[in-house]
Design a protein around this motif. Sequence first.
Motif, PDB file in Angstrom:
ATOM      1  N   ALA A   1     -74.883 -73.718 -13.175  1.00 20.14           N
ATOM      2  CA  ALA A   1     -73.545 -74.233 -12.882  1.00 20.14           C
ATOM      3  C   ALA A   1     -73.105 -73.960 -11.443  1.00 20.14           C
ATOM      4  CB  ALA A   1     -72.530 -73.623 -13.854  1.00 20.14           C
ATOM      5  N   LYS A   2     -73.575 -72.866 -10.865  1.00 22.27           N
ATOM      6  CA  LYS A   2     -73.000 -72.409  -9.592  1.00 22.27           C
ATOM      7  C   LYS A   2     -73.085 -73.452  -8.462  1.00 22.27           C
ATOM      8  CE  LYS A   2     -72.692 -68.651  -6.276  1.00 22.27           C
ATOM      9  NZ  LYS A   2     -72.151 -69.563  -5.274  1.00 22.27           N
ATOM     10  N   THR A   3     -74.264 -74.017  -8.252  1.00 25.79           N
ATOM     11  CA  THR A   3     -74.414 -74.978  -7.145  1.00 25.79           C
ATOM     12  C   THR A   3     -73.535 -76.196  -7.360  1.00 25.79           C
ATOM     13  OG1 THR A   3     -76.692 -74.743  -7.942  1.00 25.79           O
ATOM     14  CG2 THR A   3     -76.396 -75.436  -5.660  1.00 25.79           C
TER      15      THR A   3
ATOM     16  N   ARG B   1     -60.872 -68.543  -5.069  1.00 25.34           N
ATOM     17  CA  ARG B   1     -62.064 -69.198  -5.610  1.00 25.34           C
ATOM     18  C   ARG B   1     -62.938 -69.802  -4.522  1.00 25.34           C
ATOM     19  NH1 ARG B   1     -59.867 -72.750 -10.529  1.00 25.34           N
ATOM     20  NH2 ARG B   1     -61.323 -74.222  -9.602  1.00 25.34           N
TER      21      ARG B   1
ATOM     22  N   ASP C   1     -69.849 -75.255  -6.717  1.00 23.46           N
ATOM     23  CA  ASP C   1     -69.589 -75.077  -5.287  1.00 23.46           C
ATOM     24  C   ASP C   1     -69.498 -76.410  -4.560  1.00 23.46           C
ATOM     25  OD1 ASP C   1     -69.434 -72.381  -5.603  1.00 23.46           O
ATOM     26  OD2 ASP C   1     -71.411 -71.915  -4.773  1.00 23.46           O
TER      27      ASP C   1
ATOM     28  N   VAL D   1     -71.189 -67.475 -14.220  1.00 29.28           N
ATOM     29  CA  VAL D   1     -71.756 -67.327 -12.876  1.00 29.28           C
ATOM     30  C   VAL D   1     -71.782 -65.837 -12.507  1.00 29.28           C
ATOM     31  CG1 VAL D   1     -71.361 -67.772 -10.404  1.00 29.28           C
ATOM     32  CG2 VAL D   1     -71.068 -69.634 -12.070  1.00 29.28           C
TER      33      VAL D   1
ATOM     34  N   VAL E   1     -70.112 -79.889 -13.955  1.00 29.56           N
ATOM     35  CA  VAL E   1     -71.266 -79.267 -14.598  1.00 29.56           C
ATOM     36  C   VAL E   1     -71.694 -80.174 -15.759  1.00 29.56           C
ATOM     37  CG1 VAL E   1     -71.947 -77.198 -15.904  1.00 29.56           C
ATOM     38  CG2 VAL E   1     -70.480 -76.984 -13.883  1.00 29.56           C
TER      39      VAL E   1
ATOM     40  N   LEU F   1     -66.998 -70.775 -17.121  1.00 31.17           N
ATOM     41  CA  LEU F   1     -68.135 -71.013 -16.223  1.00 31.17           C
ATOM     42  C   LEU F   1     -68.172 -69.966 -15.112  1.00 31.17           C
ATOM     43  CD1 LEU F   1     -67.928 -74.906 -16.031  1.00 31.17           C
ATOM     44  CD2 LEU F   1     -69.876 -73.596 -16.926  1.00 31.17           C
ATOM     45  N   ARG F   2     -66.994 -69.624 -14.561  1.00 32.18           N
ATOM     46  CA  ARG F   2     -66.977 -68.595 -13.501  1.00 32.18           C
ATOM     47  C   ARG F   2     -67.457 -67.251 -14.058  1.00 32.18           C
ATOM     48  NH1 ARG F   2     -63.002 -72.076 -11.791  1.00 32.18           N
ATOM     49  NH2 ARG F   2     -61.409 -71.225 -13.162  1.00 32.18           N
TER      50      ARG F   2
ATOM     51  N   GLY G   1     -74.403 -63.966 -14.235  1.00 33.32           N
ATOM     52  CA  GLY G   1     -75.764 -64.349 -13.872  1.00 33.32           C
ATOM     53  C   GLY G   1     -76.585 -64.909 -15.031  1.00 33.32           C
TER      54      GLY G   1
ATOM     55  N   GLY H   1     -74.923 -69.989 -16.052  1.00 30.41           N
ATOM     56  CA  GLY H   1     -74.173 -69.668 -14.840  1.00 30.41           C
ATOM     57  C   GLY H   1     -74.953 -70.029 -13.581  1.00 30.41           C
ATOM     58  N   LYS H   2     -76.260 -69.746 -13.604  1.00 33.96           N
ATOM     59  CA  LYS H   2     -77.083 -70.084 -12.433  1.00 33.96           C
ATOM     60  C   LYS H   2     -77.127 -71.588 -12.217  1.00 33.96           C
ATOM     61  CE  LYS H   2     -79.934 -65.986 -12.730  1.00 33.96           C
ATOM     62  NZ  LYS H   2     -80.961 -65.478 -13.638  1.00 33.96           N
TER      63      LYS H   2
END
Length: 217
Positions: A49-51, A161, A54, A39, A59, A35-36, A42, A46-47
Motif C-alpha cells: 500500500a505504501k507506494t 501525513r 504516497d 504501513v 490501494v 492502511l497507515r 510493516g 502495508g508494504k
Amino acid sequence: AVLILLGPPGAGKGTQARRLEEKFGLVQLSTGDMLRAAVAAGTDAGKAAKTVMDAGELVSDEIVINILRDRLKEEDVAKGAILDGFPRTTVQAEALDGLLAENGQSVNAAIAMEVDDAAMVERISGRYTCAGCGEGYHDSFKQPAAEGVCDNCGSTEFKRRADDKAETVGARLEAYHAQTAPLIAYYDEKGQLSRVDAMGDIDAITAKMTEMVESAI
Ligand code: AP5
Ligand code: ZN
C-alpha cells in the motif's frame, strides 16, 4: 446502524466521523487509518500500500476489502459503524453490501459531503493530528487552545501525513473524481443518499449531519 461518509480528501470525513461516533455510540472505521497502521507495522499489505498511497492513488480493492472484512469481524462493530473513506470504488460498495449482510446489517445512510476542490488543497496542506489521540488540527482553522498541547488528551506531540504534500493532493482529488464520485449516484439510486454542504463552519456541519443521522437510524 451503518453510515457512510463520502467526500473528497479534506472534505472533513474524519473530523465529522469522530464527532458522530461520540454522539451516536458508533465505531469510526477509517480505511486510511487502517492502511497507515499496516504501513507502520510493516505487514505485506502495508508494504504494497505504501507506494500507492504516497503517489495519491487508490490501494487495490483486494487489499482494502480484506482489511475491512477482518475489522468488521471484531466485536465492537456490532453496535454500528461510521465508514470514513470506504467504499471508494463500485467494487468496494458491492463488497460492503455483502459483508454487512453476513452480520445482519445494511447501510442506513450515505452522506455526501460537498466541497470546493480548491479549498481542499488548503485544508489538507495545513492539517496535522495529535500523536496521542488522533484529534485533528489545522494551521489556520483549528489550533489547540493552549499552543502545542492537545485539547483532548494533553499530548504535546503532533504529526503530519506523508501524502498531505501539495503535489500529492492533486492526484488524490483526481482519484476521487474518477473512481469514488460515481458512488454518489450508486447510493442515490438505492435511496440511501443525503447531501450536505461541507464548506461552512465545522460545528454547523456537525449539527446538520446530526439531524441527518437521527432521521436515518
Ligand atoms: P484517507 O486517509 O481516507 O484520506 P482522504 O480520503 O484523502 O481523506 P482525508 O483524511 O485527507 O480527509 P478528510 O475528509 O478525513 O478530512 P479531515 O477531517 O481530516 O486515505 C488516504 C489514502 O489511503 C488514499 O489516498 C488511498 O491511497 C488509501 N485509501 C484509503 N481508503 C481506501 C479505499 N477504501 N480504497 C483504496 N485506497 C484507500 O479534514 C481535513 C482538514 O481540514 C483538517 O485539518 C480539519 O481540521 C480541517 N477541516 C475539516 N472540516 C473543516 C471545515 N468545515 N472548515 C475548515 N477546516 C476544516
Ligand atoms: Zn490528543
